[in-house]
Design a protein around this motif. Structure first.
Motif, mmCIF file in Angstrom:
data_model
loop_
_atom_site.group_PDB
_atom_site.id
_atom_site.type_symbol
_atom_site.label_atom_id
_atom_site.label_comp_id
_atom_site.label_asym_id
_atom_site.label_seq_id
_atom_site.Cartn_x
_atom_site.Cartn_y
_atom_site.Cartn_z
ATOM 1 N N VAL A 152 -13.762 -8.350 -3.068
ATOM 2 C CA VAL A 152 -14.286 -7.224 -2.291
ATOM 3 C C VAL A 152 -13.464 -7.052 -1.022
ATOM 4 O O VAL A 152 -13.082 -5.937 -0.658
ATOM 5 C CB VAL A 152 -15.784 -7.423 -1.953
ATOM 6 N N GLN A 153 -13.141 -8.169 -0.353
ATOM 7 C CA GLN A 153 -12.348 -8.085 0.879
ATOM 8 C C GLN A 153 -10.960 -7.543 0.587
ATOM 9 O O GLN A 153 -10.438 -6.727 1.340
ATOM 10 C CB GLN A 153 -12.261 -9.442 1.571
ATOM 11 N N LYS A 154 -10.347 -7.980 -0.514
ATOM 12 C CA LYS A 154 -9.028 -7.458 -0.875
ATOM 13 C C LYS A 154 -9.102 -5.951 -1.112
ATOM 14 O O LYS A 154 -8.196 -5.219 -0.729
ATOM 15 C CB LYS A 154 -8.489 -8.176 -2.104
ATOM 16 N N ILE A 155 -10.176 -5.492 -1.740
ATOM 17 C CA ILE A 155 -10.347 -4.055 -1.984
ATOM 18 C C ILE A 155 -10.534 -3.326 -0.662
ATOM 19 O O ILE A 155 -9.963 -2.261 -0.439
ATOM 20 C CB ILE A 155 -11.516 -3.800 -2.956
ATOM 21 N N LYS A 156 -11.333 -3.907 0.250
ATOM 22 C CA LYS A 156 -11.542 -3.291 1.562
ATOM 23 C C LYS A 156 -10.230 -3.166 2.339
ATOM 24 O O LYS A 156 -10.061 -2.242 3.133
ATOM 25 C CB LYS A 156 -12.534 -4.106 2.393
ATOM 26 N N ASP A 157 -9.305 -4.092 2.117
ATOM 27 C CA ASP A 157 -8.035 -4.083 2.832
ATOM 28 C C ASP A 157 -7.070 -3.018 2.301
ATOM 29 O O ASP A 157 -6.067 -2.723 2.943
ATOM 30 C CB ASP A 157 -7.363 -5.465 2.758
ATOM 31 N N LEU A 158 -7.376 -2.446 1.143
ATOM 32 C CA LEU A 158 -6.522 -1.391 0.583
ATOM 33 C C LEU A 158 -6.651 -0.122 1.421
ATOM 34 O O LEU A 158 -7.680 0.114 2.040
ATOM 35 C CB LEU A 158 -6.954 -1.069 -0.854
ATOM 36 N N PRO A 159 -5.639 0.736 1.393
ATOM 37 C CA PRO A 159 -5.772 2.042 2.051
ATOM 38 C C PRO A 159 -6.925 2.816 1.404
ATOM 39 O O PRO A 159 -7.201 2.661 0.212
ATOM 40 C CB PRO A 159 -4.429 2.735 1.775
ATOM 41 N N GLU A 160 -7.604 3.646 2.197
ATOM 42 C CA GLU A 160 -8.776 4.358 1.700
ATOM 43 C C GLU A 160 -8.474 5.166 0.443
ATOM 44 O O GLU A 160 -9.272 5.191 -0.496
ATOM 45 C CB GLU A 160 -9.339 5.282 2.786
ATOM 46 N N GLU A 161 -7.313 5.800 0.378
ATOM 47 C CA GLU A 161 -6.949 6.589 -0.810
ATOM 48 C C GLU A 161 -6.900 5.709 -2.056
ATOM 49 O O GLU A 161 -7.369 6.091 -3.125
ATOM 50 C CB GLU A 161 -5.593 7.262 -0.583
ATOM 51 N N ARG A 162 -6.350 4.504 -1.927
ATOM 52 C CA ARG A 162 -6.279 3.573 -3.068
ATOM 53 C C ARG A 162 -7.675 3.085 -3.450
ATOM 54 O O ARG A 162 -7.968 2.889 -4.625
ATOM 55 C CB ARG A 162 -5.355 2.403 -2.723
ATOM 56 N N GLN A 163 -8.565 2.887 -2.457
ATOM 57 C CA GLN A 163 -9.943 2.485 -2.756
ATOM 58 C C GLN A 163 -10.632 3.544 -3.610
ATOM 59 O O GLN A 163 -11.312 3.222 -4.579
ATOM 60 C CB GLN A 163 -10.728 2.266 -1.469
#
Length: 174
Positions: free
Chosen positions: A18-29
């Motif tokens: 989840v933290q790795k996903i949160k660290d992605l740019p918003e567009e990639r999320q």
């Protein structure tokens, strides 16, 4: 170890991922979320995991095997905004069928409805409810994002400025 050798982790995501996903740019999320909602879970996760080193993949595998979080806890961790806990009676319609239940948390972005019904992500929903700070009915539409053991998480769509302001005011009340 390759992605193909990773065993299934069940229906939940470990908080480390989840933290790795949160660290992605918003567009990639958003792209990842869309892939997940469209059922392309394997390729979405493979894309994320393939970017990890072999050691990181092994560490992730160990964490996933030890994880105990529920889908509801994962969704809360992924949320980019807070919701207000509540117990608001609601009538709602999904696929032409009427139901009643309770909204257990809410924000201008969405809500959680307690239900045991078998809904699926992507289904459209129409809700009618009254906020404690405003007499009268509020009618909103949305989309079911996920189904957990306790109910459904949904995203509102096309809220009016007045509806957003009313929900925001309700959230700010003590």
């Amino acid at each position: 170890m390759t992605v193909d050798q990773l065993p299934s982790a069940g229906n939940t995501i470990h908080p480390g991922l989840v933290q790795k996903i949160k660290d992605l740019p918003e567009e990639r999320q958003w792209t990842l979320l869309q892939q997940l909602l469209e059922g392309d879970v394997l390729s979405a996760l493979q894309g994320q995991i393939s970017g990890l080193s072999a050691a990181e993949q092994l560490a992730l595998l160990e964490q996933l095997q030890d994880q105990t979080s529920s889908p509801e806890e994962t969704e809360i961790a992924l949320r980019g905004h807070s919701r207000k806990s509540c117990m608001i009676s609601t009538d709602y319609v999904v696929d032409g069928r009427s139901f009643d239940g309770f909204v257990l948390d809410i924000s201008p972005a969405g809500a959680f409805i307690e239900t045991g019904e078998a809904f699926a992500a992507g289904q459209q929903i129409q809700l009618t409810f009254s906020l404690p700070n405003k007499p009268g009915q509020m009618n909103v539409s949305g989309k079911i994002l996920w189904k957990g053991e306790l109910g459904i998480g949904l995203q509102f769509k096309d809220l009016s400025r007045q509806q957003i302001d009313l929900i925001t005011a309700f959230m700010e009340e003590k």
